[in-house]
Write an enzyme that holds these catalytic residues in place. Structure first.
Site, PDB file in Angstrom:
ATOM      1  CE1 TYR A 105     -18.818   0.506   2.994  1.00  0.00           C
ATOM      2  CE2 TYR A 105     -19.347  -1.833   2.969  1.00  0.00           C
ATOM      3  CZ  TYR A 105     -18.513  -0.797   2.626  1.00  0.00           C
ATOM      4  OH  TYR A 105     -17.362  -1.045   1.911  1.00  0.00           O
ATOM      5  CE  LYS A 114     -15.548  -2.578  -0.772  1.00  0.00           C
ATOM      6  NZ  LYS A 114     -14.573  -2.359  -1.862  1.00  0.00           N
TER       7      LYS A 114
HETATM    8  P1  NAD Z   1     -10.243   6.346  -2.797  1.00  0.00           P
HETATM    9  O1  NAD Z   1     -11.408   7.231  -3.079  1.00  0.00           O
HETATM   10  O2  NAD Z   1      -8.927   6.971  -2.676  1.00  0.00           O
HETATM   11  O3  NAD Z   1     -10.162   5.176  -3.879  1.00  0.00           O
HETATM   12  C1  NAD Z   1     -11.276   4.730  -4.608  1.00  0.00           C
HETATM   13  C2  NAD Z   1     -10.844   4.687  -6.053  1.00  0.00           C
HETATM   14  O4  NAD Z   1     -11.886   4.176  -6.895  1.00  0.00           O
HETATM   15  C3  NAD Z   1     -10.496   6.087  -6.585  1.00  0.00           C
HETATM   16  O5  NAD Z   1      -9.178   6.100  -7.078  1.00  0.00           O
HETATM   17  C4  NAD Z   1     -11.477   6.295  -7.719  1.00  0.00           C
HETATM   18  O6  NAD Z   1     -10.927   7.044  -8.777  1.00  0.00           O
HETATM   19  C5  NAD Z   1     -11.744   4.858  -8.116  1.00  0.00           C
HETATM   20  N1  NAD Z   1     -12.938   4.758  -8.954  1.00  0.00           N
HETATM   21  C6  NAD Z   1     -14.224   5.048  -8.625  1.00  0.00           C
HETATM   22  N2  NAD Z   1     -15.003   4.912  -9.716  1.00  0.00           N
HETATM   23  C7  NAD Z   1     -14.180   4.519 -10.744  1.00  0.00           C
HETATM   24  C8  NAD Z   1     -14.383   4.233 -12.115  1.00  0.00           C
HETATM   25  N3  NAD Z   1     -15.597   4.300 -12.681  1.00  0.00           N
HETATM   26  N4  NAD Z   1     -13.313   3.871 -12.862  1.00  0.00           N
HETATM   27  C9  NAD Z   1     -12.078   3.793 -12.307  1.00  0.00           C
HETATM   28  N5  NAD Z   1     -11.826   4.047 -11.012  1.00  0.00           N
HETATM   29  C10 NAD Z   1     -12.874   4.424 -10.253  1.00  0.00           C
HETATM   30  O7  NAD Z   1     -10.637   5.577  -1.447  1.00  0.00           O
HETATM   31  P2  NAD Z   1      -9.978   4.293  -0.749  1.00  0.00           P
HETATM   32  O8  NAD Z   1     -10.544   4.282   0.602  1.00  0.00           O
HETATM   33  O9  NAD Z   1      -8.517   4.285  -0.966  1.00  0.00           O
HETATM   34  O10 NAD Z   1     -10.669   3.083  -1.527  1.00  0.00           O
HETATM   35  C11 NAD Z   1      -9.947   2.057  -2.157  1.00  0.00           C
HETATM   36  C12 NAD Z   1     -10.609   0.709  -1.905  1.00  0.00           C
HETATM   37  O11 NAD Z   1     -10.513   0.388  -0.527  1.00  0.00           O
HETATM   38  C13 NAD Z   1     -12.095   0.664  -2.239  1.00  0.00           C
HETATM   39  O12 NAD Z   1     -12.405  -0.604  -2.802  1.00  0.00           O
HETATM   40  C14 NAD Z   1     -12.734   0.782  -0.883  1.00  0.00           C
HETATM   41  O13 NAD Z   1     -14.045   0.232  -0.825  1.00  0.00           O
HETATM   42  C15 NAD Z   1     -11.764  -0.049  -0.082  1.00  0.00           C
HETATM   43  N6  NAD Z   1     -11.846   0.127   1.370  1.00  0.00           N
HETATM   44  C16 NAD Z   1     -11.773   1.370   1.915  1.00  0.00           C
HETATM   45  C17 NAD Z   1     -11.882   1.506   3.277  1.00  0.00           C
HETATM   46  C18 NAD Z   1     -11.834   2.871   3.927  1.00  0.00           C
HETATM   47  O14 NAD Z   1     -12.305   2.998   5.059  1.00  0.00           O
HETATM   48  N7  NAD Z   1     -11.295   3.876   3.290  1.00  0.00           N
HETATM   49  C19 NAD Z   1     -12.054   0.378   4.092  1.00  0.00           C
HETATM   50  C20 NAD Z   1     -12.123  -0.877   3.501  1.00  0.00           C
HETATM   51  C21 NAD Z   1     -12.016  -0.985   2.124  1.00  0.00           C
END
Ligand code: NAD
Length: 255
Positions: free
Chosen positions: A155, A162
């Site tokens: 990570y 984060k």
């Molecule tokens: P996801 O890939 O669907 O969402 C990530 C989003 O970030 C995407 O929509 C992408 O377009 C956007 N993004 C990336 N670079 C960008 C930029 N330059 N400008 C605008 N947008 C941009 O995946 P997700 O898992 O839904 O992630 C959403 C959030 O949840 C993130 O912050 C991620 O770290 C967090 N999260 C995810 C998990 C998991 O296991 N999936 C766990 C904890 C937290």
């Protein structure tokens, strides 16, 4: 109808698996009006039909590395809405090379990219959003992960990002609290999404949660979305600066 009459602007829908999309659907079901953004033209093709299915008032481009893009979102939004009640920041990115091996190999550029997209973007968006949030019992919510406080294999720089994001939640909460605006984060357990596919060894992380979390299962996007409804509704009127775990209880285990 916990969000009846509220206007919610959502950053972070990439496809139907995105956590932000589950939040958008849950908000729609609870009576919120929505506006959504997409990061690139390629993603627009996926995001626009989703946005239309929840009658989004606006579907706007926004690469969060661009101040102009962020400003443009609020200029356009002001043409259709007189204010914003909810901001969802569900955006993160790190180069794939940074999400394998150890943190020792992190490049200066990779570090800056991860921090810019995953942390600064929340501050940049809030800076532009605040004038539209004044006087509305408004709130913002971002998405974090337990890797902010404990070490997870691969990570790496995202854990550092984060941690900075969670600190930003606390500083923002203090900064805008006097205006009645609330800032919170959900620390979500691992879920298979586009972003998660970039983390090496993600299946093992999921497996650990199934084995060890008190609920003995991984969580879903909908689990996160239901908690987001609460945190962004008036039910959470006294809650700000909080990192709320939606992880099946994984973070309380000691084994
Ligand atoms: P996801 O890939 O669907 O969402 C990530 C989003 O970030 C995407 O929509 C992408 O377009 C956007 N993004 C990336 N670079 C960008 C930029 N330059 N400008 C605008 N947008 C941009 O995946 P997700 O898992 O839904 O992630 C959403 C959030 O949840 C993130 O912050 C991620 O770290 C967090 N999260 C995810 C998990 C998991 O296991 N999936 C766990 C904890 C937290």
């Amino acid at each position: 109808m916990l969000l009846q009459g509220k206007k919610a602007l959502i950053f972070g829908i990439a496809n139907e698996k995105s956590i932000a999309w589950a939040i958008a659907r849950a908000f729609h079901e609870q009576g919120a009006e929505l506006a959504v953004t997409y990061a690139t033209e390629t993603l627009e093709k996926r995001v626009r039909p989703l946005a239309e299915s929840v009658q989004a008032a606006a579907v706007l481009p926004c690469n969060v590395t661009s101040d102009d893009d962020i400003r443009h979102v609020f200029t356009e939004l002001a043409k259709v809405w007189d204010g914003v009640d909810i901001i969802i920041h569900s955006v993160a990115f790190a180069n794939k090379e940074e999400l394998k091996g150890t943190i020792v190999g992190t490049s200066r550029e990779g570090f800056a990219t991860a921090m810019d997209i995953s942390v600064y973007s929340f501050l940049g968006i809030m800076n532009q959003a605040l004038p539209m949030m004044q006087g509305r019992a408004a709130s913002a919510l971002t998405l974090s992960y337990y890797g902010a406080v404990k070490v997870f294999p691969n990570y790496n720089v995202m854990g550092v990002a984060k941690a900075a994001l969670e600190a930003s939640v606390r500083y923002l909460a203090e900064a805008v609290g006097p205006d009645g605006i609330r800032i919170n984060a959900i620390s979500a357990g691992p879920i298979r999404t586009l972003a998660a596919s970039g983390v090496n060894g993600f299946s093992q992380i999921l497996h650990n949660v199934e084995e060890r979390a008190p609920l003995r299962r991984t969580i879903t996007q909908e689990d996160v979305a239901r908690s987001a409804v609460y945190l962004c509704s008036d039910l959470a009127s006294g809650v700000t600066g909080e990192i709320h775990y939606v992880d099946g209880g994984f973070n309380v285990t000691g084994l």
